[in-house]
Scaffold this active site. Structure first.
Site, PDB file in Angstrom:
ATOM      1  NE  ARG A  58      70.846  34.260 105.988  1.00  0.00           N
ATOM      2  CZ  ARG A  58      70.726  34.983 106.856  1.00  0.00           C
ATOM      3  NH1 ARG A  58      69.696  35.976 106.892  1.00  0.00           N
ATOM      4  NH2 ARG A  58      71.632  35.012 108.028  1.00  0.00           N
ATOM      5  CE1 TYR A 111      52.371  26.834  89.423  1.00  0.00           C
ATOM      6  CE2 TYR A 111      53.037  28.145  91.388  1.00  0.00           C
ATOM      7  CZ  TYR A 111      53.049  26.839  90.603  1.00  0.00           C
ATOM      8  OH  TYR A 111      54.066  25.968  90.962  1.00  0.00           O
ATOM      9  CG  ASP A 183      52.392  35.726  88.624  1.00  0.00           C
ATOM     10  OD1 ASP A 183      53.106  35.805  87.691  1.00  0.00           O
ATOM     11  OD2 ASP A 183      52.215  34.641  89.145  1.00  0.00           O
ATOM     12  CE  LYS A 208      56.846  28.726  85.792  1.00  0.00           C
ATOM     13  NZ  LYS A 208      57.200  27.346  86.227  1.00  0.00           N
TER      14      LYS A 208
HETATM   15  C1  LIG Z   1      52.098  32.116  86.756  1.00  0.00           C
HETATM   16  C2  LIG Z   1      52.975  31.405  87.732  1.00  0.00           C
HETATM   17  N1  LIG Z   1      53.267  32.318  88.742  1.00  0.00           N
HETATM   18  C3  LIG Z   1      54.036  31.823  89.502  1.00  0.00           C
HETATM   19  C4  LIG Z   1      54.685  30.459  89.310  1.00  0.00           C
HETATM   20  C5  LIG Z   1      55.988  30.029  90.367  1.00  0.00           C
HETATM   21  O1  LIG Z   1      57.012  29.936  90.043  1.00  0.00           O
HETATM   22  P1  LIG Z   1      58.149  28.990  90.486  1.00  0.00           P
HETATM   23  O2  LIG Z   1      57.778  27.598  90.221  1.00  0.00           O
HETATM   24  O3  LIG Z   1      59.411  29.602  89.896  1.00  0.00           O
HETATM   25  O4  LIG Z   1      58.087  29.075  92.185  1.00  0.00           O
HETATM   26  C6  LIG Z   1      54.248  29.470  88.299  1.00  0.00           C
HETATM   27  C7  LIG Z   1      54.740  28.404  88.167  1.00  0.00           C
HETATM   28  O5  LIG Z   1      54.380  27.638  87.313  1.00  0.00           O
HETATM   29  C8  LIG Z   1      53.310  30.135  87.395  1.00  0.00           C
HETATM   30  O6  LIG Z   1      52.936  29.828  86.455  1.00  0.00           O
END
Ligand SMILES: Cc1ncc(COP(=O)(O)O)c(C=O)c1O
Length: 409
Positions: A58, A111, A183, A208
């Protein structure tokens, strides 16, 4: 980059070497949860963080550790932690700086999952927030309160591709002694390195572009070692958000081609954006690579390439938007992005449906907005697919009744 390597070399070699015992070049997968120690003193030193090592699944894993070190090097950060999703990374990074009574300043379009965490879950723990237009330094300065403890941004933003000036934001954050969390999912470290521009923490959905193949859910936080150690011990460890060895292996494999992939995503996206810009059924195209984009010059300065996401507004609103994506044959309707396949979605009815309509409109997520994650196929085939689905009606708006169009009525 460490050792003076270029990015593509680092993507292949950083933090990796053939296995000492077997000579295997590809990364070994260590599924073990428990680890044996030669003596009590070593076990105590590892669990206390005085000695590098793995003690329980973990809190870390050897395969994942190789990947964490590689991602830290690619982002030019001190350390990183791999977590079970992008949302695990985003929530952990925010919780590393926020506690009951604190306030967080957040850029306006983020997001949908981040929006949900900030507006629904965080307030249950006494955390308050403000969404601010972070393209405007004065608005950012004015929104910082006595109890503000972090600034959180996404650039380019999802789905409107607004580009924020990270140098400007990091200087405001430094003036006010606040951490700037960025991000970097849409860019990947190949296209943008926020820590080099003064940010304190980078978060990724590795689901992604980092993995790039649509078969792993994962996230990363990159930053100072003390922040990463705190997240490992006190947040991710206690909440149980670890990333497993198999998924880390897949990301290590995917990362070796990230430079090549990102270059193709960018080239294809530029061609798609240029095509859409000239289409009579398209009211507006959002792509930082277009000279008409409001932050085009900033994007050229701050980013090495313009990324693989193109958003656009089709004429005809909600029904036209849905009918358009239903007519696509090559592009797949999907919630994700950053995969080899071209993926399309309609934010108003899909990723951002949970945001109340009035607020959604304020964030610029209009009913006819489409987000396209341009894939690695031939650009001509992606454009031909868009062409056959963009059917303007007599009023110039995109037709909203696929059956009517098919039957020629
Ligand atoms: C810009 C962005 N940040 C974070 C996330 C969240 O990622 P996850 O689906 O891996 O939790 C996404 C998901 O589409 C995203 O587009």
């Amino acid at each position: 980059m460490k050792q003076g390597w270029g990015f593509d070399t680092a993507a292949v070699h950083a933090a990796q070497k053939p296995d000492d015992k077997t000579g295997a070049i590809s990364q070994s997968i260590v599924p073990a949860v428990a680890y044996a120690f030669p003596d009590a003193e070593t076990a105590a030193a590892v669990v206390a963080g005085c000695q590098e090592g793995t003690y329980y699944g973990r809190y870390g894993n050897p395969t994942t550790r190789t990947l964490e070190q590689k991602i830290a090097q690619l982002e030019n950060g001190e350390d990183s932690i791999g977590l079970s999703s992008g949302m695990a990374a985003i929530s952990s990074a925010l919780l590393a700086f926020l506690q009951h009574g604190d306030h967080v300043l957040v850029t306006r379009d983020v997001y949908g999952g981040t929006y949900n965490f900030i507006t629904l879950l965080a307030p249950r723990f006494g955390i308050t927030f403000d969404f601010v237009d972070c393209t405007d330094a004065e608005q950012v300065r004015a929104a910082i309160k006595e109890n503000t403890k972090a600034i959180y941004v996404e650039t380019p933003s999802n789905p409107r591709l607004t580009v924020l000036d990270l140098t400007m934001l990091s200087s405001i954050a430094k003036e006010r002694r606040l951490p700037l969390i960025v991000d970097n999912t849409f860019m990947s470290p190949y296209l943008q390195q926020p820590l080099e521009l003064g940010a304190d923490v980078v978060v990724h959905s590795a689901t992604k572009y980092l993995n790039g193949h649509g078969d792993v859910l994962a996230g990363f936080v990159v930053g100072k070692k003390e922040v990463i150690d705190f997240i490992r011990k006190r947040i991710a460890g206690d909440l149980g958000q670890n990333l497993n060895a198999w998924e880390s292996f897949l990301i290590l494999r995917g990362l070796k081609t990230i430079g090549i992939r990102m270059r193709t995503h960018c080239d294809n996206a530029m061609k798609v954006a240029a095509y859409l810009q000239g289409h009579p059924g398209v009211a507006q195209v959002y792509y930082p690579g277009l000279p008409a984009h409001p932050q085009h010059e900033l994007a050229r300065k701050q980013m090495r390439g313009m990324g693989g996401i193109v958003s656009f507004e089709i004429k005809g609103g909600m029904e036209a938007g849905k009918a358009f994506i239903n007519r696509l044959k090559l592009a797949m309707i999907s919630f994700s992005l950053g995969d080899p396949e071209t993926l399309v979605q309609h934010p108003a009815s899909m990723t951002h449906f949970s945001i109340p309509e009035q607020e959604r409109q304020q964030f610029g997520i209009t009913d006819g907005l489409i987000r396209l994650s341009v894939g690695l196929e031939d650009a001509a085939d992606i454009i031909a697919d868009l062409e056959q689905a963009l059917l303007p009606g007599p009023d110039g708006a995109i037709r909203n009744d696929a059956e009517q169009v098919k039957s020629g009525h």
